[in-house]
Design an enzyme around this catalytic site. Structure first.
Site, PDB file in Angstrom:
ATOM      1  N   LYS A   1      37.991  37.074  48.402  1.00  9.46           N
ATOM      2  CA  LYS A   1      39.219  37.166  47.589  1.00  9.46           C
ATOM      3  C   LYS A   1      40.097  35.946  47.816  1.00  9.46           C
ATOM      4  O   LYS A   1      40.275  35.511  48.953  1.00  9.46           O
ATOM      5  CB  LYS A   1      40.029  38.400  48.003  1.00  9.46           C
ATOM      6  CG  LYS A   1      39.478  39.677  47.457  1.00  9.46           C
ATOM      7  CD  LYS A   1      40.371  40.846  47.802  1.00  9.46           C
ATOM      8  CE  LYS A   1      39.611  42.117  47.482  1.00  9.46           C
ATOM      9  NZ  LYS A   1      40.102  43.285  48.107  1.00  9.46           N
TER      10      LYS A   1
ATOM     11  N   HIS B   1      32.497  57.023  56.343  1.00  9.70           N
ATOM     12  CA  HIS B   1      33.352  55.853  56.118  1.00  9.70           C
ATOM     13  C   HIS B   1      33.854  55.259  57.436  1.00  9.70           C
ATOM     14  O   HIS B   1      33.883  54.043  57.600  1.00  9.70           O
ATOM     15  CB  HIS B   1      34.526  56.238  55.219  1.00  9.70           C
ATOM     16  CG  HIS B   1      35.338  55.063  54.811  1.00  9.70           C
ATOM     17  ND1 HIS B   1      34.872  54.114  53.924  1.00  9.70           N
ATOM     18  CD2 HIS B   1      36.570  54.651  55.199  1.00  9.70           C
ATOM     19  CE1 HIS B   1      35.801  53.177  53.772  1.00  9.70           C
ATOM     20  NE2 HIS B   1      36.831  53.478  54.533  1.00  9.70           N
TER      21      HIS B   1
HETATM   22  C1  R5P Z   1      36.665  50.589  51.180  1.00 13.82           C
HETATM   23  O1  R5P Z   1      36.762  50.370  52.373  1.00 13.82           O
HETATM   24  C2  R5P Z   1      35.466  51.284  50.635  1.00 13.82           C
HETATM   25  O2  R5P Z   1      34.289  50.705  51.132  1.00 13.82           O
HETATM   26  C3  R5P Z   1      35.450  51.265  49.130  1.00 13.82           C
HETATM   27  O3  R5P Z   1      35.390  49.919  48.701  1.00 13.82           O
HETATM   28  C4  R5P Z   1      36.648  51.937  48.549  1.00 13.82           C
HETATM   29  O4  R5P Z   1      36.821  53.219  49.095  1.00 13.82           O
HETATM   30  C5  R5P Z   1      36.519  52.025  47.035  1.00 13.82           C
HETATM   31  O5  R5P Z   1      37.644  52.638  46.521  1.00 13.82           O
HETATM   32  P1  R5P Z   1      38.034  52.514  45.001  1.00 13.82           P
HETATM   33  O6  R5P Z   1      36.849  52.948  44.170  1.00 13.82           O
HETATM   34  O7  R5P Z   1      39.211  53.432  44.870  1.00 13.82           O
HETATM   35  O8  R5P Z   1      38.399  51.076  44.724  1.00 13.82           O
END
Ligand code: R5P
Length: 284
Positions: A185, A124
């Site tokens: 958004k 990440h």
């Molecule tokens: C954000 O930076 C990541 O790329 C994902 O979009 C995020 O971790 C997704 O999290 P969730 O499923 O809790 O919305």
């Protein structure tokens, strides 16, 4: 050459052994009544190049990883590569408030002490790699495998849920041979945010939302709802790391036609293997 598969990464370690033409080590893993972990490697690893494969999530798998590293280090191995397909804690990659640990760094510092090389997948925060000062660390990209898979299921547009991950969506789209876009958004009022594809019209199209991690599923569920409002015919979601916290999978199944994930975390949606990409990186 041997692959030692931890209990979190059984499927991937078998595939990796096949790709590397290595042997899969016999490993016993069990839990004592108090939940402490016991591991035993039932092979002679002296002189071998060894790969440990174990995702560092949830927490109990981190301890198992350290025990596997310690057990392998007791042999006189030629080399040890630690493969952590999903690097847990990578989202805490900085101190957001004073007094917090940099959790990703804490993990990196511990893993590197017992390995020569380190491989992870779609980490990440890319800074994680820099914290491996004592081991050669590499980050493998899953997009070639995700792209090949999505090409097979016939999608027409690849969408990133936000601008931040658009580069990855473009790479996936190049493999599929289709267009890529991201959702922009717009805040309408205190309670309403709408998300619109920045450049493309998705009306009547089969769209794949691609993200690195799906955790709570909130990001994908919102994106899928907006795409339906914009007239998408079919909405599928694909991610590298299917964390699926709580009832995320149930909610995602309500919002999307299909959910696909890779084998960095083994779960019911796993259908894409990153083993060929790890093997390619290991041979580099
Ligand atoms: C954000 O930076 C990541 O790329 C994902 O979009 C995020 O971790 C997704 O999290 P969730 O499923 O809790 O919305």
């Amino acid at each position: 050459m041997f692959v030692v598969g931890g209990s979190a990464s059984q499927r991937l370690s078998k595939d990796l052994a096949r790709c590397l033409k290595a042997r899969q080590a016999k490993v016993e893993v069990k839990r004592f009544p108090d939940e402490e972990c016991y591991v035993r490697i039932d092979e002679d690893l002296d002189g071998e190049d060894v790969f440990i494969v174990q995702t560092s999530w949830p927490d109990k798998n981190i301890v198992e990883l350290f025990l596997l590293q310690d057990a392998v280090r007791d042999f006189e191995v030629a080399s040890l590569t630690t493969v952590v397909p999903y690097f847990g804690y990578a989202r805490q990659d900085k101190q957001f408030k004073p007094g917090e640990p940099i959790s990703a760094r804490a993990l990196a510092r511990l893993i590197q002490t017992q390995t020569d090389d380190f491989i992870t997948v779609d980490v990440h925060a890319p800074t994680v790699i820099d914290w491996f000062e004592k081991a050669a660390a590499k980050n493998v990209m899953a997009y070639p495998e995700i792209g090949r898979f999505l090409k097979g299921v016939g999608v027409q547009v690849i969408l990133s849920p936000d601008e931040g991950r658009w580069d990855n969506a473009k790479r996936v789209a190049d493999v599929v041979g289709c267009d890529a876009d991201y959702l922009e958004k717009e805040r309408i009022d205190g309670n309403t945010v709408i998300m619109t594809p920045k450049n493309l019209d998705v009306k009547g199209k089969s769209v794949a939302i691609v993200d690195d991690i799906i955790s709570t599923g909130n990001t994908i569920v919102k994106a899928a709802e907006q795409l339906r409002k914009h007239g998408a015919r079919k909405v599928v979601a694909a991610c590298t790391h299917g964390v699926f916290a709580g009832n995320a999978l149930e909610r995602l199944r309500g919002a999307c036609d299909e959910i696909y994930s890779t084998d960095t975390i083994e779960n019911p949606t796993t259908c894409i293997s990153v083993a060929p990409q790890i093997a390619r990186m290991a041979k580099d």
